[in-house]
Structure formats: structure tokens, C-alpha cells
Write a protein that holds these residues in place. Structure first.
Motif, PDB file in Angstrom:
ATOM      1  N   ILE A 116       0.402  -1.503   0.252  1.00  0.00           N
ATOM      2  CA  ILE A 116       0.025  -0.099  -0.035  1.00  0.00           C
ATOM      3  C   ILE A 116       0.770   1.296  -0.168  1.00  0.00           C
ATOM      4  CG2 ILE A 116      -1.738   0.965   1.374  1.00  0.00           C
ATOM      5  CD1 ILE A 116      -2.610  -1.427   1.773  1.00  0.00           C
ATOM      6  N   ALA A 117       2.186   1.128   1.043  1.00  0.00           N
ATOM      7  CA  ALA A 117       3.010   2.376   1.001  1.00  0.00           C
ATOM      8  C   ALA A 117       3.477   2.580  -0.044  1.00  0.00           C
ATOM      9  CB  ALA A 117       3.894   2.026   2.110  1.00  0.00           C
ATOM     10  N   LEU A 118       3.833   1.482  -0.889  1.00  0.00           N
ATOM     11  CA  LEU A 118       4.230   1.419  -2.223  1.00  0.00           C
ATOM     12  C   LEU A 118       3.523   2.080  -3.177  1.00  0.00           C
ATOM     13  CD1 LEU A 118       7.790   0.832  -3.860  1.00  0.00           C
ATOM     14  CD2 LEU A 118       6.223  -1.201  -3.843  1.00  0.00           C
ATOM     15  N   PHE A 135      -8.121 -16.131  -1.217  1.00  0.00           N
ATOM     16  CA  PHE A 135      -9.176 -15.985  -1.639  1.00  0.00           C
ATOM     17  C   PHE A 135      -9.226 -14.185  -0.925  1.00  0.00           C
ATOM     18  CE2 PHE A 135     -10.739 -18.172  -5.237  1.00  0.00           C
ATOM     19  CZ  PHE A 135      -9.533 -17.895  -6.186  1.00  0.00           C
ATOM     20  N   ALA A 136      -9.703 -15.013   0.857  1.00  0.00           N
ATOM     21  CA  ALA A 136      -9.512 -13.647   1.489  1.00  0.00           C
ATOM     22  C   ALA A 136      -8.662 -12.699   1.626  1.00  0.00           C
ATOM     23  CB  ALA A 136      -9.991 -14.527   3.015  1.00  0.00           C
ATOM     24  N   GLU A 137      -7.616 -12.569   2.386  1.00  0.00           N
ATOM     25  CA  GLU A 137      -6.507 -11.712   1.555  1.00  0.00           C
ATOM     26  C   GLU A 137      -6.700 -10.567  -0.130  1.00  0.00           C
ATOM     27  OE1 GLU A 137      -6.086 -14.736   2.345  1.00  0.00           O
ATOM     28  OE2 GLU A 137      -4.315 -14.280   4.318  1.00  0.00           O
ATOM     29  N   ALA A 138      -7.502 -11.851  -0.733  1.00  0.00           N
ATOM     30  CA  ALA A 138      -7.611 -11.156  -2.133  1.00  0.00           C
ATOM     31  C   ALA A 138      -8.794 -10.021  -2.364  1.00  0.00           C
ATOM     32  CB  ALA A 138      -7.330 -11.782  -3.236  1.00  0.00           C
ATOM     33  N   HIS A 139      -9.884 -10.779  -1.843  1.00  0.00           N
ATOM     34  CA  HIS A 139     -10.778 -10.140  -1.038  1.00  0.00           C
ATOM     35  C   HIS A 139     -10.734  -8.655  -0.727  1.00  0.00           C
ATOM     36  CE1 HIS A 139     -14.178 -11.935  -3.159  1.00  0.00           C
ATOM     37  NE2 HIS A 139     -14.255 -12.927  -2.096  1.00  0.00           N
ATOM     38  N   ARG A 140     -10.272  -8.328   0.285  1.00  0.00           N
ATOM     39  CA  ARG A 140      -9.626  -7.773   0.622  1.00  0.00           C
ATOM     40  C   ARG A 140      -9.053  -6.544   0.504  1.00  0.00           C
ATOM     41  NH1 ARG A 140      -6.334  -9.112   6.436  1.00  0.00           N
ATOM     42  NH2 ARG A 140      -5.002  -9.534   4.645  1.00  0.00           N
ATOM     43  N   LEU A 163      -0.020  -2.759  -5.414  1.00  0.00           N
ATOM     44  CA  LEU A 163      -0.707  -2.840  -4.429  1.00  0.00           C
ATOM     45  C   LEU A 163      -1.725  -4.571  -5.992  1.00  0.00           C
ATOM     46  CD1 LEU A 163      -3.676  -0.877  -2.334  1.00  0.00           C
ATOM     47  CD2 LEU A 163      -2.785  -2.962  -1.806  1.00  0.00           C
ATOM     48  N   SER A 164      -1.742  -3.798  -7.296  1.00  0.00           N
ATOM     49  CA  SER A 164      -2.536  -4.805  -7.243  1.00  0.00           C
ATOM     50  C   SER A 164      -1.535  -6.190  -8.455  1.00  0.00           C
ATOM     51  CB  SER A 164      -2.803  -4.083  -9.740  1.00  0.00           C
ATOM     52  OG  SER A 164      -1.855  -3.447  -9.770  1.00  0.00           O
ATOM     53  N   ILE A 165      -0.270  -5.929  -7.679  1.00  0.00           N
ATOM     54  CA  ILE A 165       0.516  -7.205  -8.057  1.00  0.00           C
ATOM     55  C   ILE A 165       0.117  -8.276  -7.226  1.00  0.00           C
ATOM     56  CG2 ILE A 165       2.898  -8.052  -8.057  1.00  0.00           C
ATOM     57  CD1 ILE A 165       2.198  -6.428 -10.335  1.00  0.00           C
ATOM     58  N   ALA A 166      -0.190  -7.632  -5.398  1.00  0.00           N
ATOM     59  CA  ALA A 166       0.055  -8.373  -4.331  1.00  0.00           C
ATOM     60  C   ALA A 166      -1.606  -8.906  -4.364  1.00  0.00           C
ATOM     61  CB  ALA A 166       0.037  -6.940  -2.996  1.00  0.00           C
ATOM     62  N   LEU A 167      -2.249  -8.417  -5.067  1.00  0.00           N
ATOM     63  CA  LEU A 167      -3.582  -8.833  -5.028  1.00  0.00           C
ATOM     64  C   LEU A 167      -3.385 -10.616  -6.003  1.00  0.00           C
ATOM     65  CD1 LEU A 167      -6.826  -9.143  -4.557  1.00  0.00           C
ATOM     66  CD2 LEU A 167      -6.741  -7.079  -7.024  1.00  0.00           C
ATOM     67  N   TYR A 168      -2.721  -9.859  -6.966  1.00  0.00           N
ATOM     68  CA  TYR A 168      -2.741 -10.961  -8.557  1.00  0.00           C
ATOM     69  C   TYR A 168      -1.675 -12.321  -6.845  1.00  0.00           C
ATOM     70  CZ  TYR A 168      -0.557 -13.408 -12.484  1.00  0.00           C
ATOM     71  OH  TYR A 168      -0.731 -13.803 -13.530  1.00  0.00           O
ATOM     72  N   ASP A 169      -0.275 -12.226  -6.839  1.00  0.00           N
ATOM     73  CA  ASP A 169       0.091 -12.790  -6.005  1.00  0.00           C
ATOM     74  C   ASP A 169      -0.792 -13.467  -4.832  1.00  0.00           C
ATOM     75  OD1 ASP A 169       2.658 -13.350  -6.071  1.00  0.00           O
ATOM     76  OD2 ASP A 169       2.925 -12.555  -3.613  1.00  0.00           O
ATOM     77  N   HIS A 170      -2.065 -12.923  -4.559  1.00  0.00           N
ATOM     78  CA  HIS A 170      -2.999 -14.199  -3.415  1.00  0.00           C
ATOM     79  C   HIS A 170      -4.032 -14.867  -4.266  1.00  0.00           C
ATOM     80  CE1 HIS A 170      -2.145 -11.644  -0.659  1.00  0.00           C
ATOM     81  NE2 HIS A 170      -2.435 -10.163  -0.182  1.00  0.00           N
ATOM     82  N   VAL A 171      -4.084 -14.446  -5.054  1.00  0.00           N
ATOM     83  CA  VAL A 171      -4.684 -15.315  -5.885  1.00  0.00           C
ATOM     84  C   VAL A 171      -4.469 -16.373  -6.832  1.00  0.00           C
ATOM     85  CG1 VAL A 171      -6.259 -15.503  -8.324  1.00  0.00           C
ATOM     86  CG2 VAL A 171      -6.511 -13.344  -6.660  1.00  0.00           C
TER      87      VAL A 171
END
Lengths: 228, 359
Positions: free
Chosen positions: A11-13, A194-199, A181-189
Motif C-alpha cells: 500500500i505504501a509503495l 482468496f480472503a486476502e485477495a478480497h480485502r 497493490l495490484s501485484i500483491a492482489l494477483y499474488d494472493h489469487v
């Protein structure tokens, strides 16, 4: 469930990337938009087309060519290595360069449209009153286009927060350095969390809706009207 | 004050050619008068520096604004420019519009803020925003803004063209107040001779991109060889001194070259001077002093010039002391009454319009 340190880093990045990108875009996009607003020839149209390119091109295309351009064995990459002592590709700086190019139309287009609407007659009047071109821009154009600057900055910021393809191509996925963020989301998926991805996904949706809503709500209120 | 020299030769894309080379006085109000399309605005824009014509030469006194070597940009010329459309800055209040130029001047200006506000009756408008003003109010603010910015010269491009009667009168009054101070020379573009008569001291006639004559307003108005005398609205301007007020009939008496001119009642003191505009078509001539006429103003005049261009009407220039009247009469009357230069005749004046006075 609190956010993990890696997510907080992302998020900070992301915010830092969007802030730096927006600042650079306003700095570079304002003169470019001003120049475009005064052009009527085919050179102006060609530059306008280049600026608009990121709107229709798959981000991966832009990212691919940027990767080729910024790689350590290219002139740009070598020069960067000599001057800074670090590699350009897969660094935060590379992300900034990619983001600036990718979000350029979102800043330039609203500014160009606003500049075009400033009547040339007002600038002539300012000139006869003793204002040089820089002064005319500062005292007439800037205040008349204040709202468009806000719109341009917000769209540039939001679009940078939301980018994925370019970042993935030239930044990779280095936590704390290029993992936005968008990469971290992709990583989660990818790893089926999925719970983390949702958040993260829901957070991005809420952020985007809130920003756009604030912009469009403000659009109806203008402190002055331009007369023909 | 120094004269304004203008030398331009410019062919526009549409074939129109503006070719002038002349000097204008550096004091008072000079009207650039001519029909639309005669090049007045182009000329004014070149003087302002808003437009650069190649090979032009423009200088105000010793200061070169444009010559072969360089062109001084508009913002360094120390001018004020009043446009036909007011062009007020929409994001600034009336006060800030007025002060825009003041803040950008290298030295103090000839006209102070409070003076301009008083002359143009702007006191009640200072806090308003431009989009809340009427057309006439906007134009008065624009005049004030240009006036306060001007160090050397004020340029006006038909500032009253888009105004209704009342607003025009109010703006004229303001301009008249400014002109009466004689602090800044003004170059005033117009195609309305009545406006010009109210304001100008000097007039330059433009036609088809050429200067066809210039001189003092009073002289040019009554000169038979000037184009002004041949317009439908042609009128001579005479000046008189207030001699008496007749309160019972609501009239005042002006003394003109020892004779009497009745006008609507004035408020000036006895002895003050007023100018009157007398249209050529409202002057008729009699061999004998007319008796039993309802026309009040009858002058004994001498025919100074007769112009017979073969039309149904002739133009006569009549000497009234050292001033002149114009009369337009039919050739038939002139022939039957055998009018000739040098004859003493009686001129009946049907209407005489008083020109405005400054504060």
C-alpha cells in the motif's frame, strides 16, 4: 484480520508511486498540454495521437517495449547504471517511468481541453495590461483551469494506483521495491488466498468509487463562468 | 507629449491592403474613423503589439515599438487597450480586474485608482464579479482597467459598439471625464460620427486601408473636401458661450460669433463654453430674414463655398464669424435663389444637438 507487513508495504509503495507519478505528470503534462492546445498542424495531431496511445494499447505492449528500452544492456540502462550505480529495470524508478507514460493521457487530455477553452482574447487583454506570457499563464490560465488540474491530478493518481500490466512487465514482483497493490492482489489469487485477495480488491474498488464520486460531484460547482 | 508615428504596408491573406504612413498628435483624443473593413482595428492591433505586420514601423516619440530590428511586445509598451467586448477576467472581482494592470507597472501611472472609479462611476461595483454586471457596466470597468494600466497611450476599439442608448451615454460620460483631464493621449477607433464628435479633438479618416485625411475635428467636420461632410450624418460643430437662461421657456441662449443660438436649458454658469452639433440637412437658407417662422435659430451667414457635384443636392459651407456651418439644399433652390459664394444669407437651423460636458 489485520493487514500483513507485506500488504502494508504494498500500500505504501503504491501510494508513493502514484504520488511521484502524479507530481511528474503535472510538471511535464502541463507544458505539453499547453503546447498541444495552441497547435493546429499535423505535428500537433501526431503528438496528440502518441499521448493517447496508452488508452487503447494493451499495457503489456507498453511494458514490453519499456523493458527492452530500460534493460541493463541498452544505452538507457547503461547510462542509468553509470550515473546511479543501480540497475534500472525492475526498480522503483522504472515503475515511475512506466507509470508516467501509461497515465499521461489522463493528465494531458483534461488539461488540454481546459486550456483550449480559455479565450485567447483574455490573454491579449492581459498582455496589454503588462503581463508577460508566464505571468498570463499564472494569473489567468491557472486560476481559470483550477478544476481541470484537480481532475487531471486525481485521474492520473487513480489510474496509477490501478495499473497492472506495465508494472508487472518492467517491475516484476519484488516486495518493498516493486510489489504494488495490484501485484500483491494477483499474488494472493495465484496462491489461492482468496480472503486476502478480497480485502485488497474491495479496498481498491471503494477507493476508486470514492475518488470518482468526489470528482463528479464537484464538477457541477464552478465559482465563475466563462463568457463567450 | 510625443507624437505617434505609424508606417505600415501589409497585404492580408484575403487581398486587403493596409498602407499608411502618418503621425498623430501625442495629446488629446484622436479618432480613427472609417467604415468597417477600412483597416481601423488592424491598425490599432499593430499599435498595441497584438499583431505584427512585417516591415512595419511604429514609434511613440523617441521610443521605437516596432522597427526593422525588433518589435517591442505588447506587455512592454505601457498602453491600455479597451476591446469591443470587455474581456474582463471572470475569476477576478471588479476591483481586482481594475488593479490587474496597476500591479504590473514599472512606475506609477498618470491616473489614480480613486480618480478612475469616480470618473467612470464604478464605486458601487467594486466587490461584484464580472458575470453579475450589465454590458454597460462591464465596459466601464474595462475602460477603467485600461486607463489604470496605461502609462503612455490608451487605445479604444469601438468600445460602445454593443451597448444600448443608456449604457452608451454613461460610458461616453466616463470617457469624456477622462479625456477632459488631458493626462493620457487616446486613440479611438469608431465608425459612429456622433460618438467621435463627443470625444475627439483630432480625427484621422481611413478608407480601404488608406489614410484619406486628418485634422482637427471641428475643421474636418465642416471642410467640404473632406469625406465627413458628405455623409448622411454630416454636421458642423460650433462652440458658443452660455449667455442667458430662460427659465420660463426652459431654454438657454448661447452666444455664437455675436449671434444667438437657442438650446435646451443648460445648468452651466453664464460665460461657460459649450459645443453644439448642427446637421447639414437641418439647415435651410433664405435670401431675406424669415418672418413669422417657428424656427428660433436664424443666423446671418456668408456663403464661403458651394460644392455642386451634379447631384440633386448641393453642399454649402457658411461662415458664421470665424466658425462654419454646413447646409445641404436642393440644386433647384440654389439655382432659383441664385446663391453664390460671398452672398450674405440667412440660415435657419432646425436642430442643434448639445455635445456632452465632462465632470
Amino acid at each position: 484480520m489485520p493487514l500483513s507487513p507485506a500488504e502494508l508495504d504494498a500500500i505504501a509503495l503504491t501510494l508513493a508511486l502514484a504520488a511521484v507519478t502524479t507530481a511528474l505528470l503535472l510538471l511535464l503534462g502541463t507544458p505539453l498540454a499547453w503546447w498541444l492546445s495552441r497547435q493546429r498542424g499535423s505535428l500537433g495531431a501526431f503528438i496528440e495521437a502518441l499521448v493517447a496511445l496508452p488508452l487503447i494499447l494493451p499495457p503489456t505492449v507498453l511494458g514490453f517495449y519499456l523493458l527492452l528500452l530500460l534493460a541493463p544492456d541498452t544505452p538507457v540502462g547503461r547510462l542509468w547504471q553509470q550515473v546511479t550505480g543501480t540497475q534500472l529495470a525492475f526498480s522503483f524508478s522504472a515503475l515511475v517511468i512506466g507509470s508516467v507514460l501509461y497515465s499521461l493521457p489522463f493528465v494531458v487530455q483534461p488539461l488540454q481541453a481546459a486550456f483550449t477553452r480559455v479565450p485567447a482574447g483574455l490573454l491579449q487583454a492581459a498582455a496589454t495590461l503588462g503581463a508577460n506570457p508566464a505571468d498570463q499563464f499564472r494569473s489567468i490560465v491557472l486560476p481559470l483551469c483550477r478544476r481541470s488540474f484537480l481532475v487531471a491530478a486525481s485521474l492520473g493518481f487513480a489510474h496509477t494506483v490501478g495499473e497492472f500490466g506495465v508494472v508487472l512487465m518492467i517491475g516484476g514482483n519484488i516486495p518493498g521495491e516493486t510489489q504494488v497493490l495490484s501485484i500483491a492482489l494477483y499474488d494472493h489469487v495465484e496462491t489461492l488466498r482468496f480472503a486476502e485477495a478480497h480485502r485488497l480488491a474491495a479496498g481498491l474498488v471503494i477507493f476508486s468509487v470514492a475518488l470518482l464520486f468526489a470528482l463528479y460531484r464537484g464538477a457541477g460547482t464552478t465559482p465563475w463562468r466563462l463568457r463567450a | 507629449m510625443s507624437a505617434l508615428h505609424i508606417c505600415l504596408d501589409h497585404r492580408a491573406a484575403d487581398g486587403f491592403r493596409l498602407a499608411v504612413d502618418f503621425s498623430l498628435p501625442g495629446t488629446g483624443v484622436t479618432a480613427l474613423y472609417g467604415p468597417s473593413g477600412s483597416g481601423k482595428t488592424t491598425l490599432l492591433d499593430c499599435v498595441a503589439g497584438l499583431r505584427t505586420v512585417r516591415g512595419g514601423n511604429i514609434a511613440l516619440g523617441e521610443q521605437h515599438w516596432q522597427d526593422a530590428r525588433r518589435t517591442l511586445p505588447a506587455w512592454q509598451r505601457g498602453i491600455g487597450y479597451v476591446f469591443q467586448d470587455a474581456r474582463l477576467f471572470p475569476h477576478l472581482s471588479v476591483r481586482d480586474n481594475l488593479l490587474y494592470g496597476v500591479a504590473r507597472q514599472p512606475t506609477g501611472a498618470p491616473v489614480q485608482f480613486d480618480e478612475a472609479v469616480a470618473w467612470l462611476e464604478l464605486g458601487d461595483l467594486l466587490q461584484r464579479q464580472p458575470d453579475t454586471l450589465s454590458a454597460g457596466q462591464r465596459q466601464r470597468v474595462a475602460i477603467g482597467r485600461a486607463l489604470l494600466a496605461a502609462q503612455r497611450l490608451v487605445l479604444l476599439d469601438e468600445p460602445l459598439a454593443n451597448l444600448d442608448y443608456e449604457a452608451t451615454r454613461q460610458c461616453l460620460r466616463g470617457l469624456k471625464n477622462i479625456a477632459g483631464q488631458h493626462r493620457l493621449p487616446m486613440l479611438y477607433v469608431s465608425h459612429d460620427i456622433e460618438e467621435v464628435s463627443e470625444l475627439a479633438d483630432h480625427i484621422a479618416l481611413l478608407e480601404g486601408g488608406n489614410l484619406v485625411g486628418q485634422g482637427s475635428l471641428i475643421d474636418m467636420c465642416s471642410r467640404i473636401d473632406s469625406r465627413l461632410a458628405h455623409e448622411e450624418q454630416a454636421a458642423a460643430i460650433v462652440s458658443g458661450t452660455v449667455a442667458r437662461h430662460d427659465h420660463a421657456y426652459g431654454l438657454s441662449e448661447l452666444g455664437v460669433a455675436g449671434q444667438t443660438l437657442w438650446v435646451n436649458q443648460l445648468h452651466e454658469d453664464i460665460g461657460s463654453a459649450r459645443r453644439v452639433r448642427i446637421p447639414a440637412r437641418d439647415v435651410s437658407l433664405c435670401r431675406a430674414k424669415p418672418e413669422g417662422t417657428s424656427i428660433l435659430n436664424v443666423f446671418r451667414v456668408t456663403i464661403a463655398e458651394i460644392e455642386d457635384s451634379g447631384d440633386a443636392r448641393l453642399l454649402l459651407r457658411l461662415a458664421l464669424g470665424d466658425q462654419f456651418l454646413l447646409a445641404r439644399i436642393t440644386r433647384k433652390s440654389a439655382t432659383e435663389l441664385r446663391f453664390a459664394v460671398g452672398d450674405e444669407v440667412f440660415a435657419q437651423v432646425k436642430s442643434a444637438a448639445l455635445l456632452m460636458e465632462a465632470l
